[in-house]
Design a protein around this motif. Structure first.
Motif, short mmCIF file in Angstrom:
data_model
loop_
_atom_site.label_atom_id
_atom_site.label_comp_id
_atom_site.label_asym_id
_atom_site.label_seq_id
_atom_site.Cartn_x
_atom_site.Cartn_y
_atom_site.Cartn_z
N GLY A 237 3.11 -29.85 14.77
CA GLY A 237 4.09 -30.77 15.32
C GLY A 237 4.41 -31.92 14.39
N ARG A 238 3.77 -31.90 13.21
CA ARG A 238 3.92 -33.06 12.31
C ARG A 238 4.35 -32.65 10.91
NH1 ARG A 238 -1.90 -35.66 12.96
NH2 ARG A 238 -1.22 -36.66 11.06
N ASP A 239 4.59 -33.68 10.11
CA ASP A 239 4.84 -33.44 8.70
C ASP A 239 3.51 -33.27 8.00
OD1 ASP A 239 5.35 -33.56 5.96
OD2 ASP A 239 7.12 -34.81 6.26
N ALA A 240 3.23 -32.05 7.57
CA ALA A 240 1.92 -31.72 6.99
C ALA A 240 1.96 -31.71 5.46
CB ALA A 240 1.45 -30.37 7.52
N THR A 241 3.05 -32.22 4.90
CA THR A 241 3.22 -32.14 3.44
C THR A 241 2.02 -32.69 2.68
OG1 THR A 241 5.58 -32.49 3.78
CG2 THR A 241 4.79 -32.71 1.54
N GLU A 242 1.60 -33.90 3.09
CA GLU A 242 0.53 -34.54 2.34
C GLU A 242 -0.77 -33.76 2.43
OE1 GLU A 242 1.03 -38.76 2.92
OE2 GLU A 242 -1.02 -39.05 2.14
N SER A 243 -1.13 -33.34 3.65
CA SER A 243 -2.39 -32.59 3.78
C SER A 243 -2.30 -31.25 3.07
CB SER A 243 -2.82 -32.41 5.23
OG SER A 243 -1.80 -32.62 6.11
N PHE A 244 -1.13 -30.62 3.14
CA PHE A 244 -0.96 -29.33 2.45
C PHE A 244 -1.15 -29.52 0.94
CE2 PHE A 244 1.59 -26.09 0.30
CZ PHE A 244 1.14 -24.92 0.92
N GLU A 245 -0.58 -30.57 0.40
CA GLU A 245 -0.68 -30.82 -1.04
C GLU A 245 -2.08 -31.30 -1.44
OE1 GLU A 245 1.22 -29.75 -3.17
OE2 GLU A 245 3.02 -29.35 -2.04
N ASP A 246 -2.71 -32.10 -0.57
CA ASP A 246 -4.05 -32.62 -0.88
C ASP A 246 -5.05 -31.50 -1.11
OD1 ASP A 246 -3.23 -35.17 -0.80
OD2 ASP A 246 -4.11 -35.68 1.15
N VAL A 247 -4.87 -30.39 -0.38
CA VAL A 247 -5.80 -29.26 -0.50
C VAL A 247 -5.60 -28.55 -1.84
CG1 VAL A 247 -6.36 -27.00 0.49
CG2 VAL A 247 -5.95 -28.95 1.99
N GLY A 248 -4.46 -28.72 -2.45
CA GLY A 248 -4.17 -28.03 -3.71
C GLY A 248 -4.02 -26.54 -3.50
N HIS A 249 -3.21 -26.17 -2.53
CA HIS A 249 -3.00 -24.74 -2.22
C HIS A 249 -2.51 -23.96 -3.44
CE1 HIS A 249 -3.17 -25.97 2.06
NE2 HIS A 249 -3.56 -24.73 2.24
N SER A 250 -2.94 -22.71 -3.50
CA SER A 250 -2.59 -21.84 -4.63
C SER A 250 -1.12 -21.42 -4.57
CB SER A 250 -3.46 -20.58 -4.57
OG SER A 250 -3.14 -19.86 -3.40
N THR A 251 -0.69 -20.78 -5.65
CA THR A 251 0.67 -20.24 -5.68
C THR A 251 0.82 -19.19 -4.58
OG1 THR A 251 0.55 -20.48 -8.06
CG2 THR A 251 2.42 -19.25 -7.22
N ASP A 252 -0.23 -18.40 -4.37
CA ASP A 252 -0.17 -17.39 -3.30
C ASP A 252 0.09 -18.04 -1.95
OD1 ASP A 252 -0.61 -15.39 -5.03
OD2 ASP A 252 -2.70 -15.00 -4.47
N ALA A 253 -0.62 -19.15 -1.70
CA ALA A 253 -0.45 -19.86 -0.43
C ALA A 253 0.99 -20.35 -0.30
CB ALA A 253 -1.43 -21.02 -0.34
N ARG A 254 1.56 -20.84 -1.40
CA ARG A 254 2.95 -21.33 -1.38
C ARG A 254 3.92 -20.19 -1.13
NH1 ARG A 254 2.78 -26.62 -3.33
NH2 ARG A 254 0.67 -27.05 -4.02
N GLU A 255 3.62 -19.04 -1.70
CA GLU A 255 4.45 -17.85 -1.47
C GLU A 255 4.41 -17.46 0.01
OE1 GLU A 255 6.37 -15.37 -3.15
OE2 GLU A 255 6.67 -17.13 -4.40
N MET A 256 3.22 -17.60 0.61
CA MET A 256 3.05 -17.22 2.01
C MET A 256 3.93 -18.04 2.95
SD MET A 256 -1.04 -16.80 2.22
CE MET A 256 -1.14 -16.42 3.95
N VAL B 79 5.94 -29.24 9.31
CA VAL B 79 6.96 -29.58 8.30
C VAL B 79 6.24 -29.70 6.96
CG1 VAL B 79 8.64 -31.27 7.51
CG2 VAL B 79 8.35 -30.85 9.97
N ILE B 80 6.71 -28.96 5.99
CA ILE B 80 6.18 -29.11 4.62
C ILE B 80 7.37 -29.23 3.67
CG2 ILE B 80 4.80 -28.05 2.77
CD1 ILE B 80 3.15 -26.64 4.96
N HIS B 81 7.44 -30.34 2.98
CA HIS B 81 8.55 -30.61 2.06
C HIS B 81 9.91 -30.39 2.72
CE1 HIS B 81 5.93 -31.39 -1.24
NE2 HIS B 81 5.33 -30.23 -1.11
N GLY B 82 10.05 -30.95 3.90
CA GLY B 82 11.36 -30.92 4.58
C GLY B 82 11.70 -29.59 5.22
N ARG B 83 10.84 -28.60 5.07
CA ARG B 83 11.10 -27.30 5.67
C ARG B 83 10.16 -27.09 6.85
NH1 ARG B 83 12.06 -24.89 0.02
NH2 ARG B 83 14.30 -25.22 -0.04
N ILE B 84 10.65 -26.36 7.83
CA ILE B 84 9.87 -26.16 9.05
C ILE B 84 9.28 -24.76 9.07
CG2 ILE B 84 9.93 -26.23 11.57
CD1 ILE B 84 12.36 -28.13 11.26
#
Ligand code: HEM
Length: 170
Positions: free
Chosen positions: A67-86, A40-45
């Motif tokens: 199996g978890r809400d990964a929002t915080e870890s996803f954001e902590d890494v500072g993923h690029s715009t490309d990663a967000r597009e993916m 789960v990232i930002h409420g989306r699965i």
């Protein structure tokens, strides 16, 4: 069969056909292995099973979050715009509203609270836009996407956010 169901859900969600499939956090929690890995990232699965081996940050970190809400870890890494597009490729549905309320409660802002009316406070607006930050300044909020040099202005009326305009970021 569960595997078939998630596959169909992924196809439907990716195609944008009809309403997005909805899953409870309990259903998400079952998909916590390399056989089937949902996040789960930002409420989306997202079903990242086929992405595990391709993830530039490694398979292990994804499996830790599976199996978890990964929002915080996803954001902590500072993923690029490309990663967000993916993310779109792996989108399969939305968190059930009952679970979203629990998950999102920490983001709800009591607009009557005078302490929250000062400028400069930042909130994660996971319920609104993936990856956007909210710069709070009463009575309007600026929503800013870290990689974009623009912010969206919104006004809060009885708890409803009304998009107003896109402004250059300062
Ligand atoms: C579907 C979800 C995800 C996608 C599409 C994704 C995509 C990517 C991409 C494309 C990169 C390369 C760097 C960049 O472009 O930002 C990356 C790096 C990385 N990701 Fe993810 N990621 C996802 C989820 C996660 C999660 C949940 C974690 C948990 C900690 C994570 C941790 C990392 C790490 C540690 C790196 C390496 C950063 C570095 O070497 O600087 N990712 N990811």
């Amino acid at each position: 069969m569960e595997g078939g169901r998630s596959g169909e859900a992924a196809v439907a969600a990716a195609a944008g056909d009809g309403p997005a499939p909805v899953f409870t956090l309990e259903e998400v929690a079952k998909r916590n292995s390399s056989r089937e890995a949902w996040l789960v990232i930002h409420g989306r699965i997202y079903d990242v099973t086929r992405f595990l081996e391709e993830h530039p940050g490694g398979e292990e970190v994804l499996l830790e979050q599976a199996g978890r809400d990964a929002t915080e870890s996803f954001e902590d890494v500072g993923h690029s715009t490309d990663a967000r597009e993916m993310l779109k490729q792996y989108y399969i549905g939305e968190v059930h509203p009952n679970d979203r309320e629990k998950e999102g409660s920490k983001f709800l802002v009591d607009m009557a609270d005078p302490h929250l009316r000062s400028t400069g406070l930042r909130f994660n607006v996971s319920l609104l836009h993936g990856g956007w930050e909210k710069l709070l300044s009463w009575p309007c909020w600026g929503l800013r996407q870290p990689e974009k040099r623009e912010r969206e202005c919104v006004c809060a009326t009885h708890g409803v956010l009304l998009p107003l305009a896109f402004l250059p970021c300062f």
